[in-house]
Scaffold this active site. Sequence first.
Site, PDB file in Angstrom:
ATOM      1  N   CYS A  31       0.944  -1.150  -0.081  1.00  0.00           N
ATOM      2  CA  CYS A  31      -0.051   0.012   0.024  1.00  0.00           C
ATOM      3  C   CYS A  31       0.821   1.326  -0.064  1.00  0.00           C
ATOM      4  O   CYS A  31       0.429   2.353  -0.409  1.00  0.00           O
ATOM      5  CB  CYS A  31      -0.929   0.176   1.154  1.00  0.00           C
ATOM      6  N   HIS A 298      -1.425   1.278   7.571  1.00  0.00           N
ATOM      7  CA  HIS A 298      -2.007   1.087   5.931  1.00  0.00           C
ATOM      8  C   HIS A 298      -1.988   2.509   5.403  1.00  0.00           C
ATOM      9  O   HIS A 298      -2.139   3.725   6.126  1.00  0.00           O
ATOM     10  CB  HIS A 298      -3.550   0.911   5.988  1.00  0.00           C
TER      11      HIS A 298
END
Length: 351
Positions: A31, A298
């Site tokens: 990510c 994330h």
Amino acid sequence: VSTEQLPYPIFNDTNPQYQGLTGLRNLGNTCYMNAVIQCLCSVSPLVEYFLSGKYIASLDKENGEIATAFAYLMNDMWLGDFDCVSPEVFRLVIGERYPAFIKKTQQDAQEFLIYVLNELHEALKKVKSVRHLYEILILLCRKWTCLSECSIITRLFEGHLSYDIMCLECQTTTYKTEIFTVLSLPIPYESECSLEECLDCFFQQDVLTWNNQINCSCCGIKTDAAVKASIAKSPKMVIFHLKRFDCQGSYKKKLKTDIYYPLNNLDLSPYIYPLFRKNPKYNLFAVVNHFGDLDGGHYTAFCRHTLSQNWYNFDDAQINEIPESSVQTSAAYLLFYSSQAFSAPVKNQKV
């Protein structure tokens, strides 16, 4: 992956309303890479440079795998027929040079961004004559030849810092210069602050003492010194890295400070050396967000689309439009600003 194995990109008008709105598959904790790529995909002059094929004339054929893979990823994201594509080829190529990025472990988005910008510069650089007044003055003072390395990366992202270093014993001032593409800013408060306060903290005068003393050529000994930084050459695109990860020995902490950053008309003139001040105003066009803590988290990206001027949230393969009011969050980690308005990439098949 070699440059010969990759086909030549064709600029076309397929699905123009979706150009630049393509998700990226998560290949296992990638990510951080996807968020950075989406932000770079929002830099219209950079996209045009690769989609039009202009990069080929400057490409170092022996050191151009990463730049070539980046070009074809931009082609897929802007001109492809898919809602989501895989950045696997780009990941493999950059992983050959930097093995940490081939592992399925979380990496730092800021470090990845710096590596990508550096690799693109190295693959596309050319020697040019220096024309900027600041550069000429520095070169003359240091008796360098008036040549420097230029690429699409330096033209868009490179800025210069100037440091005034004054000996506190004899008051003699010396000067030091530094090139930057990403400016790492300290966060002065834990609860909330503004981007301008982060900039004030970075550019405030500091005193160098103890182990940080300078060797003063006039005094002939190590002395305390006062040092103050200023921007000598402001880049067209300025990228701010907010130093949220505080690591001191075994002590690690993430600062979750709510930092207010303007979406429009950021004024950098207070931090620019007076001789080179042009009062540039910058507008935000992309953000890398980090959610979570140091051990896990994330990354996502907010990007303003070049064609529609609407803001979108890029979360790996998922894309959704968001209101401008949602762009301001306490998760911001990298801020991308531009001093020039973006237009849609223009066809140019004359390479």
